[in-house]
Design an enzyme around this catalytic site. Structure first.
Site, PDB file in Angstrom:
ATOM      1  N   CYS A 186      -0.739   2.863 -10.493  1.00 52.00           N
ATOM      2  CA  CYS A 186      -1.476   2.442  -9.431  1.00 52.00           C
ATOM      3  C   CYS A 186      -3.167   2.439 -10.553  1.00 52.00           C
ATOM      4  CB  CYS A 186      -0.996   2.533  -8.048  1.00 52.00           C
ATOM      5  SG  CYS A 186       0.513   1.504  -8.300  1.00 52.00           S
ATOM      6  N   PHE A 232       0.836  -1.383  -0.063  1.00 49.54           N
ATOM      7  CA  PHE A 232      -0.336   0.202   0.251  1.00 49.54           C
ATOM      8  C   PHE A 232       0.829   0.977   0.019  1.00 49.54           C
ATOM      9  CE2 PHE A 232      -2.855  -3.067   2.280  1.00 49.54           C
ATOM     10  CZ  PHE A 232      -3.284  -3.578   1.060  1.00 49.54           C
ATOM     11  N   LEU A 233       2.515   1.072  -0.270  1.00 48.66           N
ATOM     12  CA  LEU A 233       2.977   2.107  -0.015  1.00 48.66           C
ATOM     13  C   LEU A 233       3.149   3.247  -1.433  1.00 48.66           C
ATOM     14  CD1 LEU A 233       5.557   2.561  -2.876  1.00 48.66           C
ATOM     15  CD2 LEU A 233       6.634   1.013  -1.345  1.00 48.66           C
ATOM     16  N   ARG A 234       2.741   4.793  -0.913  1.00 57.54           N
ATOM     17  CA  ARG A 234       2.212   5.955  -1.476  1.00 57.54           C
ATOM     18  C   ARG A 234       3.829   6.398  -2.187  1.00 57.54           C
ATOM     19  NH1 ARG A 234      -0.268   9.245   2.404  1.00 57.54           N
ATOM     20  NH2 ARG A 234       1.758   8.241   3.271  1.00 57.54           N
ATOM     21  N   GLU A 235       3.800   6.985  -3.463  1.00 53.93           N
ATOM     22  CA  GLU A 235       5.524   7.237  -4.006  1.00 53.93           C
ATOM     23  C   GLU A 235       5.016   8.644  -2.814  1.00 53.93           C
ATOM     24  OE1 GLU A 235       5.475   7.121  -7.598  1.00 53.93           O
ATOM     25  OE2 GLU A 235       4.376   4.693  -8.096  1.00 53.93           O
ATOM     26  N   PHE A 281      -8.114  12.369   0.376  1.00 53.15           N
ATOM     27  CA  PHE A 281      -8.895  12.635  -1.091  1.00 53.15           C
ATOM     28  C   PHE A 281      -9.790  13.122  -1.549  1.00 53.15           C
ATOM     29  CE2 PHE A 281      -6.208   9.138  -3.261  1.00 53.15           C
ATOM     30  CZ  PHE A 281      -5.306   9.699  -2.421  1.00 53.15           C
ATOM     31  N   LEU A 282     -10.400  14.643  -1.032  1.00 52.48           N
ATOM     32  CA  LEU A 282     -11.797  14.933  -1.505  1.00 52.48           C
ATOM     33  C   LEU A 282     -11.285  16.063  -1.866  1.00 52.48           C
ATOM     34  CD1 LEU A 282     -14.500  14.228  -0.923  1.00 52.48           C
ATOM     35  CD2 LEU A 282     -15.018  15.664   0.624  1.00 52.48           C
ATOM     36  N   LYS A 342      -4.539   2.367 -14.169  1.00 55.91           N
ATOM     37  CA  LYS A 342      -4.585   1.038 -14.093  1.00 55.91           C
ATOM     38  C   LYS A 342      -5.318  -0.122 -13.520  1.00 55.91           C
ATOM     39  CE  LYS A 342      -0.624  -0.926 -12.115  1.00 55.91           C
ATOM     40  NZ  LYS A 342      -0.462  -2.078 -11.214  1.00 55.91           N
TER      41      LYS A 342
END
Ligand SMILES: NC(=O)c1ccc[n+]([C@@H]2O[C@H](COP(=O)([O-])OP(=O)(O)OC[C@H]3O[C@@H](n4cnc5c(N)ncnc54)[C@H](O)[C@@H]3O)[C@@H](O)[C@H]2O)c1
Length: 440
Positions: free
Chosen positions: A267, A156-159, A256-257, A270
């Protein structure tokens, strides 16, 4: 149980970070990739992509002697007890399905060389059902009598936060088919679990689904607020204030809003497409049909950003000088896969604008993939004599721009804030025409 030796197969954004962090946590790690240049650079202590904190930890891991790199899967099979599969699963060229050729290739090649009991742990994001298919493939390929098991441990890592997300994840998910596999994974992640990280132990298919379900939810939340932006545009309402008001409801939350140009990267786009495709194959296409709309809303934000630039330029882009701020799909990354910023910059150029792009980290990647675009060396370099500035990736250095100083170099004070990153009051007070998606 003796400490297992680890291999990490595929040393891209996910694998390199995982390999480095596991070595720093105290494990013997062998990183493997088919890309010999990448392996040579990593072995020489050079991070192959931009990720805050990673170069320092790579140096530390190499110094410890616990991290090595190779291009040989035979060596990996010989070395490792637990093998993490971290190769890419991009979208297929002519379909929305995930391209599984890298995963299948890596797993088959590794299995061919395995001669002792080992656990293969998938970390790549794959269509649900892949792990059981791969387990059968492994059993058909590994030398007779070798005990090889397969587990799934989605990542679940975020760049941009990859190191911290690997060292201190929100949760660990172990998809396993035996107590032995669970025990191996608990040993491998012991330092992380000891910090109190929750562990969800489940079956293979649930573990695979957790990842795509999480990404689908995040994509939906972004497209939800961007759909509201479309309604705001038709009514004169302000989606920025709307989002702020919604966010105070902690059942909704503000993460995320954020309205704007929408999501991109290697990610979310796709993954939601591959999920839609897979659900159709499973006969439950209707259950996630909404994801097609999520994707469409996201694509429309790119088109609408181009419209805003054209509106500001007076309705025609021919010969208009545009300063494009940002290329990476998000700040603190040099990843330009499906980057909204470069999509917008290319469209503006196709429509006749003279576009110059600057990004603090992604210029080399952008130049390689979009050689037709023109690039500058700094914000002020690309802004010089621009007719319109368009902010496309919300890097801190763009958020903190001084409108007065920018006003000195541009030809016209006109800015499209594609990421709701600037304060319109301050920019308008400095004489700028300011436009943002979903805002009057
Ligand atoms: N990048 C992220 O933030 C992130 C986060 C979570 C999950 N994931 C998932 O992780 C997977 C990898 O993503 P990425 O962004 O690291 O991709 P990437 O393209 O950066 O890296 C993939 C690497 O695999 C290597 N490779 C391909 N075939 C190989 C083989 N047979 N043997 C050894 N190496 C091989 C490639 O050379 C490349 O270096 C994908 O499934 C992705 O969806 C990525």
């Amino acid at each position: 149980m003796p400490t297992p030796r680890l291999t990490v197969i595929g040393t891209g954004y996910l694998g390199a970070t995982h390999a480095v962090c596991m070595a720093v946590l105290g494990y013997e790690v062998l990183g493997v990739d088919v890309d010999a240049t990448k392996i040579a650079r990593l072995a020489a202590g050079q991070a192959t992509f931009f990720e805050p904190g990673l170069p320092e930890l790579l140096a530390k891991a190499l110094d410890s002697g616990r991290l090595r790199f190779t291009t040989s899967l035979a060596e990996a099979a010989e070395f490792g007890d637990v093998h993490f599969i971290c190769v890419g699963t991009p979208q297929q060229a002519n379909s929305h399905a995930a391209d599984m050729t890298y995963v299948d290739g890596a797993v088959t090649e590794l299995a061919r060389h395995i001669t002792r009991k080992a656990l293969l742990v998938g970390k790549s994001t794959v269509p649900v059902g892949s792990a059981s298919r791969l387990a059968a493939l492994v059993h058909a390929t590994a030398p007779a009598g070798t005990e090889v098991e397969l587990a799934w441990n989605p990542e679940f890592l975020r760049e941009g936060f990859a190191v911290d997300d690997t060292m201190n994840p929100d949760r660990l998910v172990f998809g396993v088919t035996s107590p032995w596999a669970e025990e191996q994974l608990r040993t491998v992640f012991a330092p992380v679990i000891a910090q109190g990280t929750p562990v969800v132990v489940t079956d293979l298919q649930t573990a695979e689904l957790v990842k795509v379900a999480a990404n689908s939810f995040l994509a939906t939340k972004i497209s939800y607020i961007n759909a509201m932006a479309e309604v705001c545009e038709a009514t004169g309402a302000d989606v920025h204030d709307l989002a702020e008001a919604l966010a105070y409801d902690d059942r909704i939350g503000g993460k995320f809003l954020k309205p704007g140009l929408g999501f991109g990267g290697g990610c979310l786009p796709k993954d939601i497409r591959a999920f839609t495709h897979r659900a159709k194959e499973l006969g439950v296409g209707q259950a996630v049909a909404f994801l097609r709309e999520v994707d469409r809303i996201n694509q429309r934000r790119r088109a609408r950003t181009v419209d805003l630039v054209r509106d500001l330029a007076g309705g025609d882009l021919t010969g208009v000088r545009v300063a494009a701020l940002g290329a990476a799909f998000k700040p603190n990354s040099d990843d330009i896969r499906d980057a909204p910023a470069l999509d917008v910059a290319s469209t503006l150029q196709r429509l006749g604008a003279h576009v110059r792009v600057f990004d603090p980290a992604a210029l080399d990647n952008a130049r390689r993939t979009y050689p037709q675009l023109e690039y500058g060396e700094s914000t002020f370099d690309v802004a010089r004599d621009a007719d319109v500035v368009v902010l496309l990736t919300e890097w801190a250095e763009f958020r903190e721009l001084d409108p007065a100083a920018m006003g000195q170099v541009v030809a016209r004070r006109r800015i499209v804030d594609g990421r709701h990153a600037l304060d319109p009051v301050i920019w308008r007070a400095a004489g700028w025409e300011y436009r943002a998606l979903g805002r009057p």
